[in-house]
Every structure is written in C-alpha cells, then in structure tokens.
Motif scaffolding. Structure first.
Motif, short mmCIF file in Angstrom:
data_model
loop_
_atom_site.label_atom_id
_atom_site.label_comp_id
_atom_site.label_asym_id
_atom_site.label_seq_id
_atom_site.Cartn_x
_atom_site.Cartn_y
_atom_site.Cartn_z
N LYS A 167 0.87 -1.26 0.32
CA LYS A 167 0.03 -0.03 -0.08
C LYS A 167 1.02 1.30 0.07
O LYS A 167 0.39 2.41 -0.66
N GLU A 170 2.25 1.71 -3.43
CA GLU A 170 1.44 2.27 -4.23
C GLU A 170 1.12 3.59 -4.04
O GLU A 170 0.90 4.50 -5.10
N LYS B 7 -10.67 2.41 -11.24
CA LYS B 7 -10.08 2.13 -10.02
C LYS B 7 -9.52 0.81 -9.97
O LYS B 7 -8.35 0.52 -9.21
N ARG B 8 -10.38 -0.39 -9.92
CA ARG B 8 -9.74 -1.51 -10.12
C ARG B 8 -8.55 -1.69 -10.96
O ARG B 8 -7.59 -2.39 -10.48
N GLU B 11 -5.47 -0.35 -9.59
CA GLU B 11 -5.03 -1.22 -8.39
C GLU B 11 -4.31 -2.44 -9.01
O GLU B 11 -3.07 -2.67 -8.56
N HIS B 14 -0.67 -1.52 -9.94
CA HIS B 14 0.22 -1.43 -8.84
C HIS B 14 0.64 -2.82 -8.25
O HIS B 14 1.65 -3.27 -7.86
N LYS B 15 -0.56 -3.64 -8.38
CA LYS B 15 -0.36 -5.11 -8.14
C LYS B 15 0.62 -5.74 -8.97
O LYS B 15 1.44 -6.76 -8.63
#
Lengths: 189, 78
Positions: A167, A170, B7-8, B11, B14-15
């Motif tokens: 997190k 990120e 948004k997903r 994410e 980043h993942k």
C-alpha cells in the motif's frame, strides 16, 4: 597467513585507520545504493566504523574485516528502516481519492500524457524526479528504496505486513506520478 | 467477465509491480487498457516511474570519500 596474524595484533586505532582508508569507499557505495541519501549514507558508515571500533575486541578475525563491517552496516540500514516504519503515518488519506464512487477517474485526476522517451537522459526531468522523491513522506520514500533490497531483507522483519508495504509503495508511486505531472508536465505545456 | 472499473484497473497496475498478477487479472487489465486511454496512460506512466525509480535508486555514490575518511577518523579516534 602471516599478514592475517600481523593484523590480529594491530591496535584498535591502527586497525580502524586501516579499515577507514581501505573500506570507506565500498561501504559508502553500499549504503548509497540502498539509501540514495548522501548524508544518511555517510552517517551510517561512520556509525559502522564507530561500532566496529567499540567492539574490536570481539572481532575474532574469522571473517574478513570488510565482511564484518558490511554486516554491521547492513544491520544499521535495517535499523534505520525499522525506525522509519515505527513513526506514525502523517500523510492524508484524502490525497488519494482519485476516483469517483463508480470507480471512474475524477476529472482533475485523469492522467495527462507526458513525453515518454529518454526521460532518464533529460537532466531537467531528473531534477524534478529527485525533488519529487525527496518530497515524499519518509515511510513512502523508504518503501521504494527497500523494494530493491527485498532479496536481502524480509519486509515483515521491519514490523510491516506485506499488504501495508505494498500500500505504501502504491501511494509512493501515485504521489510521484502526480508530482511529476504538476512540476514537469504542466510547466512544459 | 473482463469488465472492471478504472479504480480496479489502477489497483492492478500497482499489483503488477508488487506481487504480480494472475492470468485472469492480466487479461482484465489488458482488456480494460485497450478500451480506456486514461488507464493506458496511467499504466505507461506507472511502468515508467517504476523503471526510473529502479535506475535512480541504484545510482552509485558520486562524491569523493577522502574528506569523509579524515572526518570519520577524527571523530572516532580522539
């Protein structure tokens, strides 16, 4: 062998002088690679020599001085990151509300395309990038530095769960992208 | 099946750089980016930032350490 025996009989002061002269460069480079902060790297290398000097009697010469000094420095770098993660988060969660409730981009946060080639060769961009890294909260900046240490350290040893660490990464990336957009893309438009 | 929100999608970008994506997540991300220019830009920029971070964080020490040696010795051996 004779040299090793001779070194074992050096006074702590002579040994330290020898080590500072022979290993400062390599230890400083080691610290810089992991910290990217000249002042902090120098402080931790000095602390390493200080710790080695103070515990010289316990050094049994089973390993090379360079190996011993590097292991001390590595522990000091780990301690530094542990301290950083123990500090309270000071950032504002609201900074990262980039999306509407339906998951679409908020108009003001839609990414602005930037020139994508040869950024690393552009000194102006590098200045902006480094300033943006310096402006990150310390925990986030440490997160991105640690990422390239992962093979050497277990994130959970720093008292941070992997989920929290990811997190922070990120947030660091998001903040960097925003900072670059504001300070490099928009002024160059 | 592959429809995800921006948004997903962000994410997942980043993942990708953290723990990596599953095959399904890769497809979802790819399909979304092919239809959404904002997310495509976001992914390119995030990839680029990751590459620059890696390069900058691994920079070598550039300054001389001669002064540092003298300073260190003077501080420790008094």
């Amino acid at each position: 062998m004779a040299e090793a025996q001779n070194r074992q009989h050096l006074s702590p002061e002579s040994a330290l002088t020898d080590w500072v002269n022979n290993y400062s460069d390599v230890l400083y480079a080691y610290a810089m690679k992991r910290l990217s902060d000249e002042g902090l790297a120098k402080d931790l290398v000095q602390e390493t020599f200080m710790a080695a000097f103070q515990s010289y009697e316990r050094f049994e010469h089973r390993s090379k001085p360079k190996t011993w000094l590097t292991s001390i420095l590595k522990n000091k770098i780990m301690d530094h990151f542990r301290q950083v993660y123990r500090r309270k988060e000071t950032s504002i969660e609201g900074d990262f509300q980039m999306f509407n409730e339906d998951g679409s981009w908020k108009t003001e946060n839609i990414p602005t395309p930037w020139e994508e080639t040869h950024l690393l060769d552009n000194p102006e961009f590098i200045d902006v990038f480094d300033s943006c890294v310096d402006a990150l909260p310390e925990r986030w900046a440490s997160s991105i530095r640690i990422k390239y240490l992962e093979s050497e350290m277990n994130i959970e040893d720093l008292g941070v769960s992997k989920a929290n660490y990811w997190k922070m990464l990120e947030r660091a990336r998001t903040q960097l992208r925003k900072c670059i957009e504001v300070n490099w893309v928009q002024p160059n438009k | 099946m592959f429809s995800i929100s921006c948004k997903r999608a962000s994410e997942l970008v980043h993942k990708k750089h953290n723990e990596g994506l599953t095959t399904t997540e890769k497809w979802r991300s790819k399909v979304h980016s092919s239809m959404c220019s904002a997310c495509k830009t976001f992914e390119k920029q995030t990839d680029q930032i990751e590459m620059i971070i890696k390069s900058r964080m691994q920079k070598q020490a550039s300054t001389t350490v001669e002064d540092f040696k003298t300073d260190t010795l003077s501080k420790i051996i008094k």
